[in-house]
Design a protein around this motif. Structure first.
Motif, PDB file in Angstrom:
ATOM      1  N   THR A 474      31.396  76.478  59.133  1.00  0.00           N
ATOM      2  CA  THR A 474      31.119  77.690  59.914  1.00  0.00           C
ATOM      3  C   THR A 474      32.358  78.571  59.989  1.00  0.00           C
ATOM      4  O   THR A 474      33.484  78.117  59.764  1.00  0.00           O
ATOM      5  N   ALA A 475      32.140  79.818  60.375  1.00  0.00           N
ATOM      6  CA  ALA A 475      33.270  80.733  60.569  1.00  0.00           C
ATOM      7  C   ALA A 475      34.181  80.269  61.702  1.00  0.00           C
ATOM      8  O   ALA A 475      35.407  80.265  61.536  1.00  0.00           O
ATOM      9  N   PRO A 476      33.638  79.872  62.868  1.00  0.00           N
ATOM     10  CA  PRO A 476      34.565  79.456  63.931  1.00  0.00           C
ATOM     11  C   PRO A 476      35.474  78.304  63.485  1.00  0.00           C
ATOM     12  O   PRO A 476      36.670  78.303  63.796  1.00  0.00           O
ATOM     13  N   TYR A 477      34.935  77.377  62.732  1.00  0.00           N
ATOM     14  CA  TYR A 477      35.750  76.246  62.264  1.00  0.00           C
ATOM     15  C   TYR A 477      36.889  76.737  61.369  1.00  0.00           C
ATOM     16  O   TYR A 477      38.040  76.327  61.528  1.00  0.00           O
ATOM     17  N   LEU A 478      36.573  77.627  60.454  1.00  0.00           N
ATOM     18  CA  LEU A 478      37.605  78.093  59.517  1.00  0.00           C
ATOM     19  C   LEU A 478      38.597  79.029  60.202  1.00  0.00           C
ATOM     20  O   LEU A 478      39.802  78.974  59.945  1.00  0.00           O
ATOM     21  N   LEU A 479      38.099  79.875  61.083  1.00  0.00           N
ATOM     22  CA  LEU A 479      39.019  80.776  61.789  1.00  0.00           C
ATOM     23  C   LEU A 479      39.951  79.950  62.676  1.00  0.00           C
ATOM     24  O   LEU A 479      41.134  80.260  62.833  1.00  0.00           O
ATOM     25  N   TYR A 480      39.393  78.886  63.228  1.00  0.00           N
ATOM     26  CA  TYR A 480      40.206  78.015  64.059  1.00  0.00           C
ATOM     27  C   TYR A 480      41.256  77.291  63.213  1.00  0.00           C
ATOM     28  O   TYR A 480      42.402  77.120  63.626  1.00  0.00           O
ATOM     29  N   ALA A 481      40.878  76.880  62.014  1.00  0.00           N
ATOM     30  CA  ALA A 481      41.838  76.223  61.115  1.00  0.00           C
ATOM     31  C   ALA A 481      43.019  77.160  60.836  1.00  0.00           C
ATOM     32  O   ALA A 481      44.184  76.743  60.845  1.00  0.00           O
ATOM     33  N   GLN A 511      47.853  62.211  51.573  1.00  0.00           N
ATOM     34  CA  GLN A 511      47.276  63.417  52.187  1.00  0.00           C
ATOM     35  C   GLN A 511      47.959  64.676  51.677  1.00  0.00           C
ATOM     36  O   GLN A 511      47.312  65.717  51.505  1.00  0.00           O
ATOM     37  N   GLU A 512      49.265  64.602  51.460  1.00  0.00           N
ATOM     38  CA  GLU A 512      49.957  65.759  50.881  1.00  0.00           C
ATOM     39  C   GLU A 512      49.408  66.055  49.495  1.00  0.00           C
ATOM     40  O   GLU A 512      49.150  67.209  49.134  1.00  0.00           O
ATOM     41  N   LEU A 513      49.251  65.001  48.720  1.00  0.00           N
ATOM     42  CA  LEU A 513      48.752  65.184  47.351  1.00  0.00           C
ATOM     43  C   LEU A 513      47.337  65.748  47.342  1.00  0.00           C
ATOM     44  O   LEU A 513      47.029  66.675  46.588  1.00  0.00           O
ATOM     45  N   ALA A 514      46.504  65.197  48.213  1.00  0.00           N
ATOM     46  CA  ALA A 514      45.111  65.670  48.240  1.00  0.00           C
ATOM     47  C   ALA A 514      45.063  67.138  48.655  1.00  0.00           C
ATOM     48  O   ALA A 514      44.292  67.933  48.089  1.00  0.00           O
ATOM     49  N   LEU A 515      45.871  67.521  49.613  1.00  0.00           N
ATOM     50  CA  LEU A 515      45.883  68.918  50.068  1.00  0.00           C
ATOM     51  C   LEU A 515      46.404  69.829  48.955  1.00  0.00           C
ATOM     52  O   LEU A 515      45.829  70.893  48.684  1.00  0.00           O
ATOM     53  N   ALA A 516      47.474  69.416  48.315  1.00  0.00           N
ATOM     54  CA  ALA A 516      48.043  70.235  47.237  1.00  0.00           C
ATOM     55  C   ALA A 516      47.022  70.430  46.113  1.00  0.00           C
ATOM     56  O   ALA A 516      46.838  71.529  45.595  1.00  0.00           O
ATOM     57  N   ARG A 517      46.328  69.373  45.757  1.00  0.00           N
ATOM     58  CA  ARG A 517      45.312  69.475  44.690  1.00  0.00           C
ATOM     59  C   ARG A 517      44.199  70.429  45.086  1.00  0.00           C
ATOM     60  O   ARG A 517      43.674  71.182  44.267  1.00  0.00           O
ATOM     61  N   LYS A 518      43.826  70.374  46.349  1.00  0.00           N
ATOM     62  CA  LYS A 518      42.756  71.259  46.830  1.00  0.00           C
ATOM     63  C   LYS A 518      43.226  72.715  46.770  1.00  0.00           C
ATOM     64  O   LYS A 518      42.459  73.614  46.408  1.00  0.00           O
ATOM     65  N   LEU A 545      38.857  72.700  51.917  1.00  0.00           N
ATOM     66  CA  LEU A 545      40.296  72.878  52.094  1.00  0.00           C
ATOM     67  C   LEU A 545      40.691  72.633  53.554  1.00  0.00           C
ATOM     68  O   LEU A 545      41.675  71.943  53.838  1.00  0.00           O
ATOM     69  N   ALA A 546      39.901  73.192  54.465  1.00  0.00           N
ATOM     70  CA  ALA A 546      40.206  72.990  55.885  1.00  0.00           C
ATOM     71  C   ALA A 546      40.144  71.502  56.221  1.00  0.00           C
ATOM     72  O   ALA A 546      40.943  71.000  57.019  1.00  0.00           O
ATOM     73  N   GLY A 547      39.213  70.786  55.598  1.00  0.00           N
ATOM     74  CA  GLY A 547      39.114  69.338  55.808  1.00  0.00           C
ATOM     75  C   GLY A 547      40.339  68.608  55.283  1.00  0.00           C
ATOM     76  O   GLY A 547      40.879  67.708  55.944  1.00  0.00           O
ATOM     77  N   SER A 550      43.115  69.160  57.680  1.00  0.00           N
ATOM     78  CA  SER A 550      42.991  68.338  58.886  1.00  0.00           C
ATOM     79  C   SER A 550      43.463  66.918  58.631  1.00  0.00           C
ATOM     80  O   SER A 550      44.165  66.330  59.459  1.00  0.00           O
ATOM     81  N   ALA A 551      43.062  66.369  57.496  1.00  0.00           N
ATOM     82  CA  ALA A 551      43.452  64.990  57.166  1.00  0.00           C
ATOM     83  C   ALA A 551      44.975  64.902  57.013  1.00  0.00           C
ATOM     84  O   ALA A 551      45.615  63.948  57.489  1.00  0.00           O
ATOM     85  N   PHE A 552      45.542  65.881  56.382  1.00  0.00           N
ATOM     86  CA  PHE A 552      46.993  65.935  56.212  1.00  0.00           C
ATOM     87  C   PHE A 552      47.682  66.034  57.568  1.00  0.00           C
ATOM     88  O   PHE A 552      48.628  65.300  57.880  1.00  0.00           O
ATOM     89  N   TYR A 553      47.184  66.917  58.402  1.00  0.00           N
ATOM     90  CA  TYR A 553      47.806  67.179  59.692  1.00  0.00           C
ATOM     91  C   TYR A 553      47.728  65.940  60.588  1.00  0.00           C
ATOM     92  O   TYR A 553      48.656  65.630  61.338  1.00  0.00           O
ATOM     93  N   ALA A 554      46.618  65.220  60.465  1.00  0.00           N
ATOM     94  CA  ALA A 554      46.463  64.014  61.280  1.00  0.00           C
ATOM     95  C   ALA A 554      47.396  62.911  60.798  1.00  0.00           C
ATOM     96  O   ALA A 554      47.864  62.089  61.594  1.00  0.00           O
TER      97      ALA A 554
END
Ligand code: ARG
Length: 595
Positions: A474-481, A511-518, A545-547, A550-554
């Motif tokens: 949703t937009a709220p989820y992405l805007l919040y990200a 998680q860094e690698l997964a985010l970078a690939r995304k 990407l937002a997911g 989140s995984a990286f940030y956690a």
């Protein structure tokens, strides 16, 4: 190491070059590069299979030969491996991921780097295109929202985009409207809400002029006067268009839309004679009981031999032009005047037959006359329905005005924003003005995003609860990200426009690698959305990407003591921010600093 925006393109060229060195290129080798299942790599190339089969060779051996021939830079960029019967998998090395991220460091830079196949081309996008003297209703939402996203995607690919609002501003309805206007117009009501008053006057005019009545003859006479240039009627008609456009613009402003042209059907009045002449001259059109029509005998439904012949009506039997006539003239005008390389028309699926016939006719006509032939696309979409699957209506069964719908989106978002705001510590609360601004971006963004995030070919189920939810696609989820990434910089006292990323080391943790690939896949998502004129590919990507973020940030703390680790994590945060923001802006959404 210089890495281009579109790594899949880069791989495609590298594979062609390698195959060329083996003499495979002349024998029709095609790399067939695509995004891979993340379990296997970032990209895969399947071309060795088809090639080996044709050449009666072992596909794995062919694939291995190609890999061995890859240039040094490509070999330094990817880990390559063979899989299955002869697929080649490519996984970006961490140093290459770092290099790509380092190079793509701002929204402006992403835009520059993304320019591709459509660079310098002229693309006319015909969207929204409502009929004048009527308010826009919920049925007008999708064309406006999808059309604007397509304009932005095409421009991102380097095209010069011409936004053209093809208003329905001509036709028999204006006889009845003028008839009603001359008798019952209420100046105060016109002042208050002109378009509502015009709707009322049209209804009165329509009801007062039943079939066969002398009143209908009078309404028809008003129309003939308008068509013949009677100054009073022409002035009225102009006024109708002006007030309609002014009302439409209020909606367009809220959706971030600005047209370059509002060339409605009336603009083509003096351009249809050439259409009649040329279609007759080239033998494409023929007389059918006084009308001028085009059959497409090679087509099962538009052939004269079809069960129910349904020719394209170029000129009606009474000599009048119609929807088909103006659209033919429009295609020619866009080709000649705008030098269009591509034309995209966005309407609901019910107009499919019309545009199929239009494009067939234009194809033959332009070929016969040796005119340049733009790419023609009819972008269709399904209906907007309620959660019961039926057409969306107001409680009392009326049509929902687009203005009311957008108002409601803001009101609902405001309720959510203020409730959340009350839960914050006193010192961090937003002012009421800030809440309203956030609610505007979230509410309108939710409506836009809900429409864009599903495949446009399906019907679109309108659900306030789903589109305003803070989790899900949703937009709220992405805007919040976006706001959350920004808050990392704010809390650390850093300027997100100039992130301290010097000395960043290549991504390391899973998680860094997964985010970078995304992040690197942004190029592929934008490409899929642009090539197929389907924005939902970009939405799905942004959600993923937002997911990944989140995984990286956690998992990985960003502000740590080790300067190299901190720098690379800040780099990841910053690139997530610009990719999320670029993506949302491409969809027409306004992003927020805080939320
Ligand atoms: N005015 C039309 C309608 O409301 C849409 C026009 C679409 N564009 C076109 N070139 N026919 O259905």
């Amino acid at each position: 190491m210089h890495l281009p925006f579109h790594l899949a393109n880069h791989l495609d060229s590298a594979l062609r070059a390698a195959a060329g060195r083996l003499g495979f290129g002349d024998r029709g080798f095609e790399p067939e590069v695509r995004v891979a299942d993340p379990a296997h790599g970032d990209f895969q190339a399947n071309g060795a299979l088809a090639f080996a089969k044709r050449e009666k060779q072992n596909p794995r051996a062919v694939a291995q030969q190609i890999v061995d021939q890859l240039d040094a830079e490509t070999a330094a960029t990817f880990d390559c491996s063979l899989a299955g019967p002869g697929f080649i998998n490519f996984r970006l090395k961490p140093a290459a991921l770092l290099a790509w991220l380092a190079q793509h460091d701002s929204e402006a830079h992403l835009r520059e780097a993304a320019a591709g196949a459509r660079r310098g081309q002229h693309w006319v996008v015909d969207y929204s295109s409502p009929n004048t003297a009527k308010q826009m209703h919920v049925g007008h939402l999708r064309s406006a929202v999808i059309g604007e996203a397509l304009c932005r995607l095409l421009a991102f690919n380097g095209a010069h985009v011409i936004r053209d609002n093809h208003l329905g501003d001509w036709g028999t309805q204006f006889g009845k409207l003028i008839y009603g206007y001359k008798r019952w117009a209420d100046p105060a009501a016109l002042e208050r809400d002109a378009i509502e008053e015009l709707e009322r006057l049209y209804k009165l005019g329509h009801n007062a002029t039943p079939e066969g009545s002398p009143e209908l003859d009078e309404a028809r006479a008003e129309l003939v006067k308008l068509q013949n240039g009677d100054p009073e009627n022409v002035a009225l008609w102009k006024k109708f268009s002006e007030v309609s456009l002014a009302a439409f613009q209020q909606i367009y402003d809220r959706l971030g839309i600005r047209f370059d042209h509002n060339l409605g059907e009336s603009f083509y009045n003096d351009k249809v004679d050439r259409v009649y002449r040329e279609l007759t001259e080239t033998g494409l059109a023929e007389d059918s009981a006084g009308a001028l029509v085009v059959f497409h005998d090679e087509h099962p439904r538009f052939s004269r031999h079809a069960e129910r012949p349904n020719p394209f009506m170029v000129r009606k039997a009474d000599g009048a032009s119609g929807y088909a006539s103006t659209d033919l003239a429009t295609a020619l005008y866009r080709t000649e005047h705008f030098q269009a390389d591509g034309i995209v028309i966005v309407t609901d699926f019910r107009q499919s037959d019309h545009f199929e016939q239009l494009f067939l006719t234009v194809g033959k006509w332009f070929a016969a006359k040796n005119y340049r032939r733009p790419e023609l696309h009819h972008v269709t979409f399904g209906a907007v329905t309620g959660e019961d699957g039926k057409a969306l209506k107001t409680r009392d069964g009326g049509t929902i005005k687009l203005k009311a719908l957008l108002d409601e989106a803001e009101v609902r978002a405001y309720a959510i924003v203020t409730a959340k705001n009350a839960e914050r510590p006193e010192a961090e609360r937003f002012t009421d003005a800030e809440c309203r601004d956030i609610a505007r971006a979230v509410g309108i963004g939710a409506v836009q995003y809900a429409d864009l995030s599903q495949n446009r070919s399906s019907n679109y189920v309108f659900s306030w609860d789903k589109m305003l939810a803070l989790d899900g696609n949703t937009a709220p989820y992405l805007l919040y990200a976006v706001a959350r990434v920004r808050s990392i910089f704010r809390k650390a006292g850093l300027d997100p426009a100039q992130p301290p990323t010097a000395g960043a080391t290549p991504p390391e943790t899973p998680q860094e690698l997964a985010l970078a690939r995304k992040l690197v896949q942004f190029a592929d998502a934008v490409r899929a959305a642009t090539q197929q004129l389907r924005p939902h590919f970009l939405c799905l990507y942004l959600f993923e990407l937002a997911g990944a973020y989140s995984a990286f940030y956690a998992a990985d703390k960003v502000i740590v003591d080790d300067p190299a680790v901190r720098a690379r994590r800040l780099l990841l945060c910053h690139r997530t921010l610009i990719v999320l923001e670029s993506g949302l802006h491409l969809l027409g959404l306004r992003t927020l600093e805080r939320m």
